[in-house]
Write a protein that holds these residues in place. Structure first.
Motif, PDB file in Angstrom:
ATOM      1  N   VAL A 170       4.091-105.136   7.027  1.00 34.31           N
ATOM      2  CA  VAL A 170       2.572-105.546   7.713  1.00 34.31           C
ATOM      3  C   VAL A 170       2.945-106.511   8.507  1.00 34.31           C
ATOM      4  CG1 VAL A 170       0.262-106.049   7.522  1.00 34.31           C
ATOM      5  CG2 VAL A 170       1.348-104.163   6.050  1.00 34.31           C
ATOM      6  N   GLU A 206      -2.249-100.749   4.085  1.00 35.57           N
ATOM      7  CA  GLU A 206      -2.908-101.415   3.201  1.00 35.57           C
ATOM      8  C   GLU A 206      -3.700-100.448   1.992  1.00 35.57           C
ATOM      9  OE1 GLU A 206      -5.531-103.337   5.526  1.00 35.57           O
ATOM     10  OE2 GLU A 206      -4.217-104.934   6.149  1.00 35.57           O
ATOM     11  N   ASP A 263      -0.957-100.535   9.667  1.00 33.92           N
ATOM     12  CA  ASP A 263      -1.194-101.752   8.823  1.00 33.92           C
ATOM     13  C   ASP A 263      -2.346-100.977   8.301  1.00 33.92           C
ATOM     14  OD1 ASP A 263       0.534-103.251  10.119  1.00 33.92           O
ATOM     15  OD2 ASP A 263      -1.204-104.441  11.108  1.00 33.92           O
ATOM     16  N   GLU A 282      -1.250 -99.458  -0.291  1.00 38.84           N
ATOM     17  CA  GLU A 282      -1.115-100.413  -1.454  1.00 38.84           C
ATOM     18  C   GLU A 282      -2.298-100.572  -2.460  1.00 38.84           C
ATOM     19  OE1 GLU A 282      -0.598-104.191   0.504  1.00 38.84           O
ATOM     20  OE2 GLU A 282       1.525-103.628   1.177  1.00 38.84           O
ATOM     21  N   SER A 283      -3.500-100.215  -1.855  1.00 42.51           N
ATOM     22  CA  SER A 283      -4.652-100.210  -2.592  1.00 42.51           C
ATOM     23  C   SER A 283      -4.384 -98.953  -3.620  1.00 42.51           C
ATOM     24  CB  SER A 283      -5.741 -99.952  -1.893  1.00 42.51           C
ATOM     25  OG  SER A 283      -6.918 -99.685  -2.601  1.00 42.51           O
ATOM     26  N   MET A 340       0.504-108.993   0.575  1.00 46.10           N
ATOM     27  CA  MET A 340       0.561-108.340   2.069  1.00 46.10           C
ATOM     28  C   MET A 340       2.080-108.056   2.239  1.00 46.10           C
ATOM     29  SD  MET A 340      -0.544-109.474   5.780  1.00 46.10           S
ATOM     30  CE  MET A 340      -2.160-109.485   5.121  1.00 46.10           C
TER      31      MET A 340
END
Length: 216
Positions: free
Chosen positions: A5, A90, A86, A93-94, A1
């Protein structure tokens, strides 16, 4: 994380704490205002409240607690914005992880193709395959790997040219044994260079460096 975030989630907790503090402060203010009235005035207000209609009582309660509602509305909006940020972070990042996995697979596939092509002596098929692999490597690796592969491809090409010359000389009416011997010696030198462990290690190290660290 990511740190961003975690920072946003920490701010979300701070917003809630601030809302609780402001709500408590407003309730204290209301209590202080009520306590500051003289007893006769308090009884008069209570009597007026008792005699008021349901709509009037609702208006009074709404007016008294409206600031608290505004505070919590603002906190809710801020938390929703943080939640959306957030979710976006995420997702990014994925997507980045998916990209690096796909990039690793493609680079490993090129590595396997290079090992296969360089496993035997040069042929016309292997030369063509190495050329295609070099073009693919130029898209997937940094400039150092394609540069090394082009050196191998140039050796493959020179080997093919020498092989053609040897065939031409062997088919000539007058065979030039010295020329054939020179070309055969050059072919041998090319094969020695192609299978030189130092050259192979240099290429493998360059390719493995990108497998360990996917980014350019």
């Amino acid at each position: 994380m990511s740190k961003e975030v975690n920072k946003r989630r920490g701010l979300g907790g701070s917003y809630v704490a601030l809302a609780i503090g402001l709500s408590g402060a407003w309730l204290i203010c209301l209590s202080w205002l009520g306590a500051s009235l003289h007893p006769p005035a308090i009884w008069a207000r209570l009597y007026e409240l008792r005699m008021a209609s349901a709509n009037e009582i609702g208006d009074f309660v709404a007016g008294a607690f409206a600031p608290i509602g505004v505070v919590w509305l603002i906190v809710t909006v801020l938390q929703q914005r943080a939640a959306v940020a957030d979710a976006r972070a995420e997702f990014e990042e994925s997507q980045k992880a998916t990209y690096f996995v796909a990039l690793f697979d493609k680079r490993y596939e090129v590595l396997q193709q290079v090992r296969k092509v360089l496993g035997d002596e040069p042929t016309s098929d292997s030369r063509v395959a190495l050329g295609k692999t070099t073009e693919m490597a130029a898209l997937l690796f940094g400039t150092d790997v394609p540069k090394l592969l082009r050196q191998y491809h140039s050796k493959f090409l020179r080997y093919a040219i020498v092989d053609i010359e040897i065939g031409r000389l062997e088919r000539a009416k007058v065979i030039d044994a010295d020329a054939i011997a020179r070309f055969q010696a050059e072919q041998s030198d090319i094969v020695v260079w192609l299978f030189d462990p130092t050259n192979r290690a240099k290429l493998d190290d360059a390719m493995f460096l990108y497998l360990k660290a996917p980014a350019f």
